[in-house]
Structures are given as C-alpha cells and as structure tokens.
Write an enzyme that holds these catalytic residues in place. Structure first.
Site, PDB file in Angstrom:
ATOM      1  N   ASP A   7       0.867  -1.182   0.000  1.00 44.39           N
ATOM      2  CA  ASP A   7       0.000   0.000   0.000  1.00 44.39           C
ATOM      3  C   ASP A   7       0.905   1.235   0.000  1.00 44.39           C
ATOM      4  OD1 ASP A   7       0.870   0.365   2.606  1.00 44.39           O
ATOM      5  OD2 ASP A   7      -1.130   0.426   3.493  1.00 44.39           O
ATOM      6  N   CYS A  64       3.335  -2.901   3.922  1.00 45.21           N
ATOM      7  CA  CYS A  64       2.437  -1.792   4.253  1.00 45.21           C
ATOM      8  C   CYS A  64       3.153  -0.960   5.314  1.00 45.21           C
ATOM      9  CB  CYS A  64       1.047  -2.273   4.665  1.00 45.21           C
ATOM     10  SG  CYS A  64       0.924  -3.143   6.231  1.00 45.21           S
ATOM     11  N   GLY A  65       2.469  -0.071   5.983  1.00 45.23           N
ATOM     12  CA  GLY A  65       3.149   0.789   6.950  1.00 45.23           C
ATOM     13  C   GLY A  65       3.844  -0.015   8.036  1.00 45.23           C
ATOM     14  N   THR A  66       3.096  -0.916   8.640  1.00 41.83           N
ATOM     15  CA  THR A  66       3.654  -1.774   9.694  1.00 41.83           C
ATOM     16  C   THR A  66       3.941  -3.192   9.230  1.00 41.83           C
ATOM     17  OG1 THR A  66       1.438  -2.438  10.346  1.00 41.83           O
ATOM     18  CG2 THR A  66       2.390  -0.541  11.516  1.00 41.83           C
ATOM     19  N   HIS A  97      11.005 -23.763   9.068  1.00 42.01           N
ATOM     20  CA  HIS A  97       9.970 -24.409   9.884  1.00 42.01           C
ATOM     21  C   HIS A  97       8.559 -24.242   9.322  1.00 42.01           C
ATOM     22  CE1 HIS A  97      12.488 -24.568  13.861  1.00 42.01           C
ATOM     23  NE2 HIS A  97      13.157 -24.991  12.808  1.00 42.01           N
ATOM     24  N   ARG A 108       7.235   1.612   7.530  1.00 42.80           N
ATOM     25  CA  ARG A 108       7.432   2.645   8.553  1.00 42.80           C
ATOM     26  C   ARG A 108       8.174   2.096   9.769  1.00 42.80           C
ATOM     27  NH1 ARG A 108       1.148   4.398   7.848  1.00 42.80           N
ATOM     28  NH2 ARG A 108       1.402   5.603   5.916  1.00 42.80           N
ATOM     29  N   HIS A 132       8.123 -30.593  10.629  1.00 39.75           N
ATOM     30  CA  HIS A 132       7.545 -29.294  10.259  1.00 39.75           C
ATOM     31  C   HIS A 132       6.475 -29.456   9.180  1.00 39.75           C
ATOM     32  CE1 HIS A 132      10.472 -27.520  12.843  1.00 39.75           C
ATOM     33  NE2 HIS A 132      11.458 -28.101  12.167  1.00 39.75           N
ATOM     34  N   ARG A 135       3.236 -30.271  10.796  1.00 40.17           N
ATOM     35  CA  ARG A 135       2.589 -29.103  11.405  1.00 40.17           C
ATOM     36  C   ARG A 135       1.914 -28.234  10.346  1.00 40.17           C
ATOM     37  NH1 ARG A 135       7.920 -28.785  15.230  1.00 40.17           N
ATOM     38  NH2 ARG A 135       7.257 -30.506  16.563  1.00 40.17           N
TER      39      ARG A 135
HETATM   40  C1  RB5 Z   1      -2.008   2.823   6.316  1.00 43.99           C
HETATM   41  O1  RB5 Z   1      -2.088   4.088   6.887  1.00 43.99           O
HETATM   42  C2  RB5 Z   1      -1.611   1.795   7.352  1.00 43.99           C
HETATM   43  O2  RB5 Z   1      -2.672   1.560   8.214  1.00 43.99           O
HETATM   44  C3  RB5 Z   1      -1.151   0.517   6.686  1.00 43.99           C
HETATM   45  O3  RB5 Z   1      -0.089   0.799   5.838  1.00 43.99           O
HETATM   46  C4  RB5 Z   1      -0.675  -0.580   7.615  1.00 43.99           C
HETATM   47  O4  RB5 Z   1       0.263  -0.118   8.521  1.00 43.99           O
HETATM   48  C5  RB5 Z   1      -1.737  -1.376   8.242  1.00 43.99           C
HETATM   49  O5  RB5 Z   1      -1.487  -2.367   8.954  1.00 43.99           O
END
Ligand code: RB5
Length: 144
Positions: A7, A64-66, A97, A108, A132, A135
């Site tokens: 994203d 994505c961001g996180t 595994h 980020r 593994h 599992r």
């Molecule tokens: C977008 O702002 C953010 O929510 C997305 O990139 C992500 O971090 C979601 O988990």
C-alpha cells in the site's frame, strides 16, 4: 518468480526491494500500488496471494506501513503462509519451519538495509520438512 505488493505506507520499501531483487537477477512481478496515494492494503494482499494461488508466482513480498494489516490479509488466502518479519533470524526460521511462501515488512518500521537482509535470508533458506511438514499439514487442515 516473486510477486510484490504494497500500500502507500509500504510503497518506498517495495520499490527498494524491487530494485534489490532486480540487481540480484531475481525475477519479480509488481502488483502495485504504484505511488504514495492512499489505497487499501487488503486489495494488494489479494493481488499477490491470487497470483500465487494461480501459479503465476511462487512467492510473495508484501509491504504496508507496519506490515501487520497486509500480513493479516494474506493469511486469509488458502495455501498462503505469510510471516510478518522484523529481523533476519526469523526470516530463516520461517522458511525452515513454516515454509512461509509470503513475507510482510513494514515500510514505517524496518529500514532498507535490514529489509534487504531479511529478504535475502528468507530466499536463501530451505524448508526443513519432517516434523515441520506435519505441522503445516495441520494448518492446511484448518482451511477445509
Ligand atoms: C495505512 O495508513 C496503514 O494503516 C497501513 O499501511 C498498515 O500499517 C496497516 O497495517
């Protein structure tokens, strides 16, 4: 063939990883997004996971961001085992595994050099099989 998806929050990291893979001569297909304009991360998880399900690609890297939302989304798709990674030790073990066929990273959260090492470590590792596999078979049974 590696499917790439992101994203807006993961766009810069996805672009970096794409160049990193190309420099190593590793083929990848970019399923977007293609700018930092705000988009919905599940859509890009879907594009990558469906490419793997159809056999167009055999692995995926999602940003994505996180990394959290896009990894949660990816793990809803049958046959997808997506690991959210923050360091290289887990990158090796999730291949050995869990036979993870997709990894997720946070644009980020994780810097580019660490992300490159995580990607390389995951790609170089080999699934260990044996106990593994049993599992993973249990995980797959939850999909039925
Ligand atoms: C977008 O702002 C953010 O929510 C997305 O990139 C992500 O971090 C979601 O988990």
């Amino acid at each position: 063939m590696i499917a790439l998806g992101c994203d807006h929050g993961g766009y810069q990291l996805k672009e970096f990883i794409k160049k990193h893979l190309e420099n190593k001569g590793i083929e990848c297909k970019d399923y977007g997004t293609y700018s930092e304009e705000s988009v919905d991360y599940p859509v890009y998880a879907q594009k990558v996971c469906e490419a793997i399900q159809k056999g167009e690609c055999d692995k995926g890297i999602l940003c994505c961001g996180t990394g959290i939302g896009i990894s949660i989304s990816a793990n809803k798709f049958k046959g997808i085992r997506c690991a959210l990674l923050r360091e290289s030790f887990s990158a090796r073990l999730t291949k050995e595994h869990n036979n993870a066929n997709v990894i997720a990273l946070g644009g980020r959260v994780t810097g580019t050099e660490l992300a490159a090492d995580i990607v390389d470590t995951w790609l170089d590792a080999k699934f260990a099989g044996g106990r593994h596999q049993n599992r993973i078979d249990i995980i797959s049974s939850f999909e039925k």
